[in-house]
Write a protein that holds these residues in place. Structure first.
Motif, PDB file in Angstrom:
ATOM      1  N   HIS A   1      41.496  63.533  67.230  1.00 17.40           N
ATOM      2  CA  HIS A   1      42.394  62.641  67.602  1.00 17.40           C
ATOM      3  C   HIS A   1      41.782  61.745  68.714  1.00 17.40           C
ATOM      4  O   HIS A   1      40.666  61.799  68.803  1.00 17.40           O
TER       5      HIS A   1
ATOM      6  N   ASP B   1      42.398  60.181  72.852  1.00 20.29           N
ATOM      7  CA  ASP B   1      43.356  60.751  73.768  1.00 20.29           C
ATOM      8  C   ASP B   1      44.449  60.049  74.245  1.00 20.29           C
ATOM      9  O   ASP B   1      44.170  58.661  74.476  1.00 20.29           O
TER      10      ASP B   1
ATOM     11  N   HIS C   1      37.787  62.721  68.244  1.00 22.21           N
ATOM     12  CA  HIS C   1      37.080  63.868  68.479  1.00 22.21           C
ATOM     13  C   HIS C   1      38.032  65.055  68.507  1.00 22.21           C
ATOM     14  O   HIS C   1      39.120  64.687  68.240  1.00 22.21           O
TER      15      HIS C   1
HETATM   16 FE   LIG Z   1      41.318  65.238  73.457  1.00 29.95          FE
END
Ligand SMILES: [Fe+2]
Length: 282
Positions: free
Chosen positions: A104, A106, A254
């Motif tokens: 994903h 953030d 990540h």
């Molecule tokens: Fe994250």
């Protein structure tokens, strides 16, 4: 001590040695670090011993710290610094339930998502708990030209927890829920510093693709996600105590790993940096 920045033996990322971030850094060093971060997308700065306030100073070489969404995981005396602790994680069937499993980027539901996230490792399990990164710039560049042209002007709604989310998001308090934003993001973004294009994907928060049926939208998202998460785009970070790792949320996805012994203490500090509204590549 002399500052050395060495590309990692991986498709992305660079290792930084020969610097003590407890000390104030001159403008030329700050600029070298910033430029390397934009180019390599992940910087692994080794052998730091930063108190929370020092970590905050170091992080702000790259931008301005952002107030974290989940107040319960921040330091009461320094709320811009968050914590990731194995002691905060629930056990589900004997396995830790880690925030951030599945690739994903953030806070993609924010109209201006954090441009960077940085972690500083304080206490680590003997094995496991790696963080993986994939380069979504290279992944975009490698797509066939016809597909790049098709997707370059598409957009997706992003919400706190998408109806197709592969993971359960952390439950929010009523106050947090009232403040949680949702927005529309480009499927392909342009980096404000490098001008490079990148895929912008987050299967936990996307709600299909605007203008496409749910089935067609998700078929395209799944295709792009499978493409972008191949190991040829990956750097897998094995943490050492003292690492400060900072990544660019516009250039990588990540994911965290819950594969360590829940009895072993894992503790990292986390800071996010403010970002601007994302620019569409088209
Ligand atoms: Fe994250």
């Amino acid at each position: 001590m002399s500052l050395t920045i060495t590309p990692l033996a991986a498709p992305l990322g660079a290792e930084v040695t020969g610097i003590d971030l407890r000390q104030p850094q001159p403008a030329d060093v700050r600029q070298r670090l910033y430029d390397a971060w934009v180019e390599h997308a992940v910087l692994v700065i080794r052998d730091q011993k930063l108190a929370p306030a020092e970590f905050l100073e170091a992080a702000q070489i790259f931008g301005k710290a952002l107030q974290q969404q989940l107040r319960k995981f921040t330091l009461p005396e320094l709320p811009l610094v968050g914590t990731i602790s194995s002691r905060d994680l629930p056990l589900v069937d004997g396995k830790l339930h880690v925030r951030g499993e599945n690739y994903h980027t953030d806070h993609s539901n924010y109209p201006a998502p954090p441009k960077a996230t940085t972690l500083h490792a304080i206490n680590l399990p003997d094995t496991g708990g790696d963080t993986q990164f994939v380069d979504v710039r290279k992944a975009f560049d490698d797509l066939p030209q016809t597909l790049r042209q098709t997707i370059v002007s598409l957009r997706s709604p992003h919400v706190y927890e998408g109806s197709h989310s592969p993971r359960k998001m952390t439950a929010l308090s009523a106050e947090e829920r009232a403040k949680v934003p949702q927005t529309s993001q480009p499927l392909v973004i342009r980096h404000p510093d490098s001008d490079r294009h990148a895929l912008y994907l987050n299967t936990g928060r996307m709600e299909g693709i605007e203008g496409l049926s749910s089935d067609d939208g998700w078929a395209l998202i799944d295709q792009l996600y499978k493409h972008a998460t191949q190991t040829r785009y990956e750097y897998r970070h094995r943490w050492r105590a003292g690492d400060m790792v900072i990544w660019d949320n516009r250039s990588v996805m990540h994911q965290a790993n819950a594969d360590y012994d829940p009895a072993q203490y894992r503790f990292l500090y986390r800071i996010m940096l403010e970002g601007a509204p994302l620019q569409a590549a088209a």
